[in-house]
Design a protein around this motif. Sequence first.
Motif, PDB file in Angstrom:
ATOM      1  N   ILE A  32       0.870  -1.183   0.000  1.00 29.19           N
ATOM      2  CA  ILE A  32       0.000   0.000   0.000  1.00 29.19           C
ATOM      3  C   ILE A  32       0.905   1.231   0.000  1.00 29.19           C
ATOM      4  CG2 ILE A  32      -1.861   1.210   1.186  1.00 29.19           C
ATOM      5  CD1 ILE A  32      -2.409  -1.479   2.717  1.00 29.19           C
ATOM      6  N   PRO A  33       1.169   1.800  -1.187  1.00 29.37           N
ATOM      7  CA  PRO A  33       1.973   3.023  -1.186  1.00 29.37           C
ATOM      8  C   PRO A  33       1.091   4.243  -0.946  1.00 29.37           C
ATOM      9  CG  PRO A  33       1.647   2.239  -3.444  1.00 29.37           C
ATOM     10  CD  PRO A  33       0.828   1.341  -2.536  1.00 29.37           C
ATOM     11  N   THR A  34       1.702   5.315  -0.494  1.00 29.76           N
ATOM     12  CA  THR A  34       0.971   6.581  -0.408  1.00 29.76           C
ATOM     13  C   THR A  34       1.051   7.245  -1.797  1.00 29.76           C
ATOM     14  OG1 THR A  34       2.976   7.408   0.647  1.00 29.76           O
ATOM     15  CG2 THR A  34       1.110   6.942   2.075  1.00 29.76           C
ATOM     16  N   ASN A  35       0.973   8.552  -1.897  1.00 28.61           N
ATOM     17  CA  ASN A  35       0.901   9.224  -3.212  1.00 28.61           C
ATOM     18  C   ASN A  35       2.215   9.092  -3.972  1.00 28.61           C
ATOM     19  OD1 ASN A  35      -1.727  11.206  -3.161  1.00 28.61           O
ATOM     20  ND2 ASN A  35      -0.951  10.728  -1.132  1.00 28.61           N
ATOM     21  N   VAL A  36       2.181   8.302  -5.037  1.00 27.95           N
ATOM     22  CA  VAL A  36       3.397   8.023  -5.810  1.00 27.95           C
ATOM     23  C   VAL A  36       3.537   9.078  -6.908  1.00 27.95           C
ATOM     24  CG1 VAL A  36       4.671   6.227  -7.051  1.00 27.95           C
ATOM     25  CG2 VAL A  36       2.794   5.581  -5.518  1.00 27.95           C
ATOM     26  N   PHE A  37       4.768   9.497  -7.166  1.00 26.09           N
ATOM     27  CA  PHE A  37       5.013  10.418  -8.277  1.00 26.09           C
ATOM     28  C   PHE A  37       6.391  10.117  -8.851  1.00 26.09           C
ATOM     29  CE2 PHE A  37       7.227  12.341  -4.771  1.00 26.09           C
ATOM     30  CZ  PHE A  37       8.309  13.011  -5.341  1.00 26.09           C
TER      31      PHE A  37
END
Length: 314
Positions: free
Chosen positions: A162-167
């Motif tokens: 479960i990643p947080t906001n990926v960029f």
Amino acid sequence: LDIVGPMRVLVTGGSGLVGRAIERVVKEESGGREGETWIFLSSKDANLMSAEETRAVFEKHRPTHVIHLAAMVGGLFRNMRQNLDFWRNNVHINDNVLQAAHEFGVVKVVSCLSTCIFPDKTTYPIDETMVNTHTHTHTHFNKQILGWTYFQQYGQRYTAVIPTNVFGPHDNYNIEDGHVLPGLIHKTYLAKKEGKPLQVWGSGRALRQFIYSLDLARLFLWVLREYDEVEPIILSVGEEDELSIKFAADAVVEALGFEGDVIYDTSKADGQFKKTANNAKLRKYLPDFKFTPFRAAVKETCDWFVANYDSARK
């Protein structure tokens, strides 16, 4: 996880943000090991909403391991508009991929969930025990349920991150449908080019944890090789690294050298004020993992976007 011979890893969604980052880590940072085969699938190679096409691609490549990234994705506004499409398409994709993995004897599947799978009204920080059964992103939850079911029924190691906001590079920079940071990068680029003010949607006060796609890719490889639990694991920077959208916008403005006015359009939704995720479980396993500093990662991403503007998804 004893398998004979080197891994054959099939990466679904291999041409997306995270898939491209994993490919770079495998090929350019010696993330791959001798004798391993890595296959990065894009939607051109197979329509994973079709059980037949999914089975054919597993038949062709015979993977021992799968990193399952393929999904319909989009930011807050696209999710609000197309909820049912998201749900139905992603259910088909998840079901087909996990069923094919089971049929072809795949040893381990690592799926990618989203922090949207946590309840809206909750206490913070969120941890792995709080996965929600009643959420708008049932898609992601569906992946997790399927993984648990295969484990209970067949003892197969299908886990999830479960990643947080990926960029990062190769993101979708579409201003209407993309996520917050790539949208900001594209808007700032255009504002600079056109000599106009930058309009940021919302108040800028909402808080988010951002993770650079290359850091996530390095962690994905660790999960694939070392993480043996079926329970999901949050891959995120710590709570202390939660940033406001305004801070993120300032980093983009600086990275792109934008000198115009910045206006916050408070008629637009902020989304959830915060979604603070707890990365204690990750830190228990990897106390020394170094995340790329946010401003440096934003600069690398902006440089990539400018250099690849014509071919970037937008």
